[in-house]
Design an enzyme around this catalytic site. Sequence first.
Site, PDB file in Angstrom:
ATOM      1  N   GLY A 114      13.820 -44.393 134.553  1.00 24.84           N
ATOM      2  CA  GLY A 114      13.846 -43.547 133.494  1.00 24.84           C
ATOM      3  C   GLY A 114      14.493 -42.202 134.059  1.00 24.84           C
ATOM      4  O   GLY A 114      14.447 -41.919 135.604  1.00 24.84           O
ATOM      5  N   GLN A 155      17.023 -33.477 134.648  1.00 27.56           N
ATOM      6  CA  GLN A 155      16.948 -33.704 135.948  1.00 27.56           C
ATOM      7  C   GLN A 155      18.240 -33.774 136.432  1.00 27.56           C
ATOM      8  O   GLN A 155      18.647 -33.950 137.852  1.00 27.56           O
ATOM      9  CB  GLN A 155      16.448 -35.245 136.219  1.00 27.56           C
ATOM     10  N   CYS A 159       8.967 -40.285 140.703  1.00 28.69           N
ATOM     11  CA  CYS A 159       9.914 -39.403 140.083  1.00 28.69           C
ATOM     12  C   CYS A 159      11.143 -39.257 141.030  1.00 28.69           C
ATOM     13  O   CYS A 159      11.092 -38.937 142.167  1.00 28.69           O
ATOM     14  CB  CYS A 159       9.665 -38.044 139.776  1.00 28.69           C
ATOM     15  N   LEU A 160      12.388 -39.358 140.255  1.00 30.24           N
ATOM     16  CA  LEU A 160      13.658 -39.190 141.139  1.00 30.24           C
ATOM     17  C   LEU A 160      13.843 -37.862 141.575  1.00 30.24           C
ATOM     18  O   LEU A 160      14.552 -37.622 142.724  1.00 30.24           O
ATOM     19  CB  LEU A 160      14.700 -39.882 140.146  1.00 30.24           C
ATOM     20  N   HIS A 191       6.668 -39.958 130.657  1.00 31.45           N
ATOM     21  CA  HIS A 191       7.022 -39.080 132.049  1.00 31.45           C
ATOM     22  C   HIS A 191       8.387 -38.476 131.514  1.00 31.45           C
ATOM     23  O   HIS A 191       8.478 -37.322 131.941  1.00 31.45           O
ATOM     24  CB  HIS A 191       6.923 -40.339 133.163  1.00 31.45           C
ATOM     25  N   GLU A 192       9.105 -39.162 131.058  1.00 37.96           N
ATOM     26  CA  GLU A 192      10.623 -38.573 130.803  1.00 37.96           C
ATOM     27  C   GLU A 192      10.679 -37.562 129.585  1.00 37.96           C
ATOM     28  O   GLU A 192      11.241 -36.503 129.699  1.00 37.96           O
ATOM     29  CB  GLU A 192      11.629 -39.556 130.386  1.00 37.96           C
ATOM     30  N   HIS A 215       9.765 -34.314 131.089  1.00 38.23           N
ATOM     31  CA  HIS A 215      10.787 -33.456 131.674  1.00 38.23           C
ATOM     32  C   HIS A 215      11.586 -32.536 130.536  1.00 38.23           C
ATOM     33  O   HIS A 215      11.924 -31.445 130.681  1.00 38.23           O
ATOM     34  CB  HIS A 215      11.922 -34.278 132.036  1.00 38.23           C
TER      35      HIS A 215
END
Length: 187
Positions: free
Chosen positions: A59, A64, A107-108, A149-150, A153
């Site tokens: 994701g 991000q 998370c990235l 989660h996304e 952001h």
Amino acid sequence: MPSGIAVEKKKLKNPPLQLHYLGDRVLRQNTKRIAKVDDETRQLIREMLQTMYSNDGIGLAAPQVGVHKQLIVVDVEPDNPANPPLILINPTIKKFSKEICQAQEGCLSIPGVYMDVTRPQVVEVSYKDENGRPRTIKAGDLLGRCIQHEMDHLNGVVFVDRVDNSLALAQELSKHGFSQQAVKPVV
């Protein structure tokens, strides 16, 4: 509805977009709704997917990669070429299940850090697809968790803000070179 945006699910040596990491102000800013889904939006979607696959993600949210737009891309089966990614533009959670569950998230934007987070088991989300058509999806398990989660952001929230065990969190962040001061607990 499968995505009409074709991107090969592979790692690129030089992904088109640069990831931002915990501590970067860009991750804490609210995003703006996308007024018109056009070719520019679809190009951003392609680049976000390429960046996500290049970094072994499932994701990615626009903040991000430094873009303040309400756009997320999700693919919980990155190794399955037959499974198209999910594109959510201006997503809104319409319903949360009463059942909650705890599972590990990463998370990235916080590489190497994996912690347990409690979230609703199932969510119903309305959004626009890459052609600007209104859609609704009911998602549970990994897909539901990934979407939540996304979507966090898009509101300047990072998963570590939702971790209950602050001692374990401080140790994990420190081990991977991140500051505990970058965490903003969700109340």
